[in-house]
Design a protein around this motif. Structure first.
Motif, mmCIF file in Angstrom:
data_model
loop_
_atom_site.group_PDB
_atom_site.id
_atom_site.type_symbol
_atom_site.label_atom_id
_atom_site.label_comp_id
_atom_site.label_asym_id
_atom_site.label_seq_id
_atom_site.Cartn_x
_atom_site.Cartn_y
_atom_site.Cartn_z
ATOM 1 N N LYS A 226 5.155 19.495 13.157
ATOM 2 C CA LYS A 226 4.703 18.114 13.171
ATOM 3 C C LYS A 226 5.605 17.234 12.296
ATOM 4 O O LYS A 226 6.185 17.698 11.307
ATOM 5 N N ASN A 227 5.695 15.957 12.662
ATOM 6 C CA ASN A 227 6.442 14.990 11.853
ATOM 7 C C ASN A 227 5.645 14.600 10.620
ATOM 8 O O ASN A 227 4.418 14.508 10.657
ATOM 9 N N CYS A 228 6.335 14.357 9.533
ATOM 10 C CA CYS A 228 5.703 13.927 8.284
ATOM 11 C C CYS A 228 5.462 12.415 8.326
ATOM 12 O O CYS A 228 6.312 11.651 8.794
ATOM 13 N N ILE A 229 4.293 11.980 7.846
ATOM 14 C CA ILE A 229 3.946 10.564 7.852
ATOM 15 C C ILE A 229 3.591 10.125 6.436
ATOM 16 O O ILE A 229 2.859 10.819 5.714
ATOM 17 N N MET A 230 4.112 8.989 6.039
ATOM 18 C CA MET A 230 3.806 8.380 4.749
ATOM 19 C C MET A 230 2.842 7.224 4.957
ATOM 20 O O MET A 230 3.092 6.347 5.788
ATOM 21 N N VAL A 231 1.732 7.212 4.230
ATOM 22 C CA VAL A 231 0.790 6.098 4.320
ATOM 23 C C VAL A 231 0.796 5.326 2.998
ATOM 24 O O VAL A 231 0.798 5.916 1.921
ATOM 25 N N SER A 232 0.847 4.009 3.098
ATOM 26 C CA SER A 232 0.869 3.149 1.914
ATOM 27 C C SER A 232 -0.559 2.876 1.445
ATOM 28 O O SER A 232 -1.435 2.533 2.249
ATOM 29 N N ALA A 233 -0.783 3.018 0.140
ATOM 30 C CA ALA A 233 -2.083 2.709 -0.453
ATOM 31 C C ALA A 233 -1.824 2.223 -1.873
ATOM 32 O O ALA A 233 -1.449 3.009 -2.742
ATOM 33 N N ASP A 234 -1.990 0.932 -2.085
ATOM 34 C CA ASP A 234 -1.683 0.366 -3.393
ATOM 35 C C ASP A 234 -2.340 -1.012 -3.520
ATOM 36 O O ASP A 234 -2.914 -1.526 -2.554
ATOM 37 N N PRO A 235 -2.271 -1.639 -4.697
ATOM 38 C CA PRO A 235 -2.909 -2.946 -4.870
ATOM 39 C C PRO A 235 -2.301 -4.059 -4.021
ATOM 40 O O PRO A 235 -2.949 -5.094 -3.828
ATOM 41 N N PHE A 236 -1.092 -3.884 -3.519
ATOM 42 C CA PHE A 236 -0.478 -4.907 -2.674
ATOM 43 C C PHE A 236 -1.047 -4.844 -1.257
ATOM 44 O O PHE A 236 -1.401 -5.864 -0.663
ATOM 45 N N HIS A 237 -1.152 -3.639 -0.710
ATOM 46 C CA HIS A 237 -1.634 -3.497 0.667
ATOM 47 C C HIS A 237 -3.116 -3.816 0.806
ATOM 48 O O HIS A 237 -3.560 -4.288 1.860
ATOM 49 N N VAL A 238 -3.913 -3.557 -0.251
ATOM 50 C CA VAL A 238 -5.357 -3.751 -0.124
ATOM 51 C C VAL A 238 -5.721 -5.230 0.001
ATOM 52 O O VAL A 238 -6.844 -5.577 0.364
ATOM 53 N N GLU A 239 -4.770 -6.117 -0.236
ATOM 54 C CA GLU A 239 -5.027 -7.539 -0.007
ATOM 55 C C GLU A 239 -5.176 -7.831 1.484
ATOM 56 O O GLU A 239 -5.832 -8.807 1.879
ATOM 57 N N PHE A 240 -4.602 -6.987 2.323
ATOM 58 C CA PHE A 240 -4.595 -7.221 3.771
ATOM 59 C C PHE A 240 -5.293 -6.121 4.575
ATOM 60 O O PHE A 240 -5.768 -6.381 5.682
ATOM 61 N N ILE A 241 -5.331 -4.919 4.035
ATOM 62 C CA ILE A 241 -5.852 -3.771 4.779
ATOM 63 C C ILE A 241 -6.955 -3.113 3.949
ATOM 64 O O ILE A 241 -6.671 -2.568 2.870
ATOM 65 N N PRO A 242 -8.197 -3.185 4.406
ATOM 66 C CA PRO A 242 -9.282 -2.552 3.631
ATOM 67 C C PRO A 242 -9.023 -1.066 3.464
ATOM 68 O O PRO A 242 -8.481 -0.403 4.356
ATOM 69 N N PHE A 243 -9.423 -0.556 2.320
ATOM 70 C CA PHE A 243 -9.018 0.799 1.941
ATOM 71 C C PHE A 243 -9.605 1.876 2.849
ATOM 72 O O PHE A 243 -9.062 2.987 2.928
ATOM 73 N N TRP A 244 -10.674 1.576 3.592
ATOM 74 C CA TRP A 244 -11.230 2.613 4.460
ATOM 75 C C TRP A 244 -10.215 3.068 5.511
ATOM 76 O O TRP A 244 -10.272 4.219 5.970
ATOM 77 N N LYS A 245 -9.269 2.198 5.875
ATOM 78 C CA LYS A 245 -8.299 2.565 6.899
ATOM 79 C C LYS A 245 -7.325 3.649 6.405
ATOM 80 O O LYS A 245 -7.195 4.705 7.046
ATOM 81 N N PRO A 246 -6.583 3.438 5.297
ATOM 82 C CA PRO A 246 -5.737 4.544 4.822
ATOM 83 C C PRO A 246 -6.547 5.774 4.423
ATOM 84 O O PRO A 246 -6.087 6.908 4.616
ATOM 85 N N GLU A 247 -7.763 5.573 3.892
ATOM 86 C CA GLU A 247 -8.605 6.712 3.527
ATOM 87 C C GLU A 247 -8.959 7.539 4.766
ATOM 88 O O GLU A 247 -8.900 8.778 4.746
ATOM 89 N N ARG A 248 -9.304 6.857 5.853
ATOM 90 C CA ARG A 248 -9.617 7.566 7.093
ATOM 91 C C ARG A 248 -8.378 8.283 7.637
ATOM 92 O O ARG A 248 -8.470 9.416 8.120
ATOM 93 N N LEU A 249 -7.212 7.654 7.550
ATOM 94 C CA LEU A 249 -5.992 8.289 8.025
ATOM 95 C C LEU A 249 -5.676 9.535 7.206
ATOM 96 O O LEU A 249 -5.249 10.570 7.753
ATOM 97 N N ILE A 250 -5.881 9.471 5.900
ATOM 98 C CA ILE A 250 -5.650 10.638 5.045
ATOM 99 C C ILE A 250 -6.552 11.793 5.483
ATOM 100 O O ILE A 250 -6.118 12.957 5.545
ATOM 101 N N ARG A 251 -7.802 11.502 5.819
ATOM 102 C CA ARG A 251 -8.705 12.556 6.301
ATOM 103 C C ARG A 251 -8.211 13.136 7.629
ATOM 104 O O ARG A 251 -8.286 14.350 7.859
ATOM 105 N N LEU A 252 -7.696 12.251 8.511
ATOM 106 C CA LEU A 252 -7.155 12.734 9.778
ATOM 107 C C LEU A 252 -5.955 13.649 9.556
ATOM 108 O O LEU A 252 -5.796 14.656 10.253
ATOM 109 N N PHE A 253 -5.100 13.306 8.598
ATOM 110 C CA PHE A 253 -3.976 14.178 8.262
ATOM 111 C C PHE A 253 -4.484 15.576 7.904
ATOM 112 O O PHE A 253 -3.946 16.590 8.367
ATOM 113 N N GLU A 254 -5.501 15.608 7.057
ATOM 114 C CA GLU A 254 -6.017 16.888 6.581
ATOM 115 C C GLU A 254 -6.693 17.670 7.703
ATOM 116 O O GLU A 254 -6.544 18.887 7.806
ATOM 117 N N GLU A 255 -7.414 16.956 8.570
ATOM 118 C CA GLU A 255 -8.116 17.617 9.668
ATOM 119 C C GLU A 255 -7.148 18.191 10.705
ATOM 120 O O GLU A 255 -7.429 19.224 11.321
#
Length: 328
Positions: A119-148
């Motif tokens: 599988k290809n490696c994917i980097m997800v951004s999660a920081d105080p800059f991104h949370v101004e535009f993207i609610p944290f549930w989205k990267p959190e859900r993606l992190i769970r999908l990575f693990e699953e």
């Protein structure tokens, strides 16, 4: 004049459009940035030139590469077929909807294509800059999908997860709101800790926390133009020196002395640094800020912004145009 004849580590900017307009973005990506996505022909040419110049591997960035999943899959296939190693794919997780079947399918389409090693490696951004535009549930859900799904991944930057997990995951927060919640300037501390290059939209952060200097000490050479450790090639087939967004050289022209007629800005920066560009701009009527500038890069940006407004046709190396239309 030195020329760039070898490339090391870099990335391919698949697009400049992004659902976010983060305050630390070097490339000024946003919903209103230059439209377009890398096509197959350009991608093949980019990969061919990167191989020609000695590059062994690349990452895929943006903008937000997942805005065009079909185009992203094509790009991954072309990179794999070219013999380049795909190091990772960047995303901010804005494409996550919470529809588990849909989100899992998109992740599989991207993670499982064009990699003979798994599988290809994917980097997800999660920081105080991104949370101004993207609610944290989205990267959190993606992190769970990575693990699953067993998808290789990493989080940029993981150290911010404990802070982000204290927020309402369904909301977005600007810097002032974060400061009110935590009692200190969260984005300011993040900017200082991040190791940012204060260019592009990040110039606004430099203006907030930096100190102005007179023009004269800022007119030196630009050795960073020759640094190829984290270059980018954009979706128009142009080489972007590390951090020097808003200008570029066609990849096929690397290895040759930049033609001043074709690259009037870049050729002067290569030849004589900001000082040479400053003298050129003065002849075109440029008037520097009497109060000075926070850095050499801010002065360079101010000059380039003037030149593209003065005569766009005479400065074809200043692109994308949307970079200069933004408020920074």
């Amino acid at each position: 004049m030195k020329t760039i004849t070898r490339l090391s580590s870099g990335g391919i900017i698949a697009n400049y459009r992004c659902p976010a307009a983060c305050g630390h973005c070097l490339y000024g990506c946003s919903p209103g940035a230059e439209p377009g996505y890398i096509d197959k022909k350009t991608a093949a040419g980019v990969c061919e030139n990167l191989r020609r110049l000695g590059c062994k591997g690349v990452h895929i960035g943006g903008g937000e590469p997942f805005l065009n999943v079909g185009g992203l899959v094509d790009l991954i296939k072309i990179i794999d077929e070219s013999g380049l190693r795909l190091e990772y794919i960047e995303t901010n997780a804005a494409w996550i909807t919470g529809d588990g079947k849909r989100d899992r399918r998109i992740l599989s389409d991207v993670a499982d294509v064009g990699n003979t090693y798994g599988k290809n490696c994917i980097m997800v951004s999660a920081d105080p800059f991104h949370v101004e535009f993207i609610p944290f549930w989205k990267p959190e859900r993606l992190i769970r999908l990575f693990e699953e799904t067993g998808t290789p991944h990493f989080i940029w930057q993981e150290r911010f997860l404990p802070l982000l997990r204290k927020l309402d995951p369904m909301k977005t927060y600007d810097g002032k709101e974060l400061e009110n919640i935590f009692g200190y300037d969260v984005t300011g501390k993040a900017a200082r800790d991040y190791g940012l290059g204060f260019k592009g939209r990040a110039l606004n952060l430099l203006r907030k926390y930096g100190t102005k200097k007179p023009v004269e000490p800022l007119l030196g050479p630009c050795p960073e133009l020759y640094n190829t450790n984290h270059f980018h090639a954009d979706f128009m087939g142009r080489y972007i020196p590390p951090g020097c967004a808003g200008m570029g050289i066609l990849l096929e022209d690397l290895g040759k002395k930049p033609d001043p007629a074709k690259y009037p800005v870049i050729s002067r920066l290569f030849e004589g640094g900001v000082g040479a560009l400053f003298e050129y701009a003065l002849e075109a009527g440029y008037k520097p800020n009497a109060d000075g500038y926070f850095s050499k890069c801010e002065l360079c940006f101010d000059i380039r912004k003037y030149l593209i407004a003065f005569d766009r046709r005479r400065h074809p190396d200043l692109m994308p145009e949307s970079f200069y239309r933004q408020d920074f």
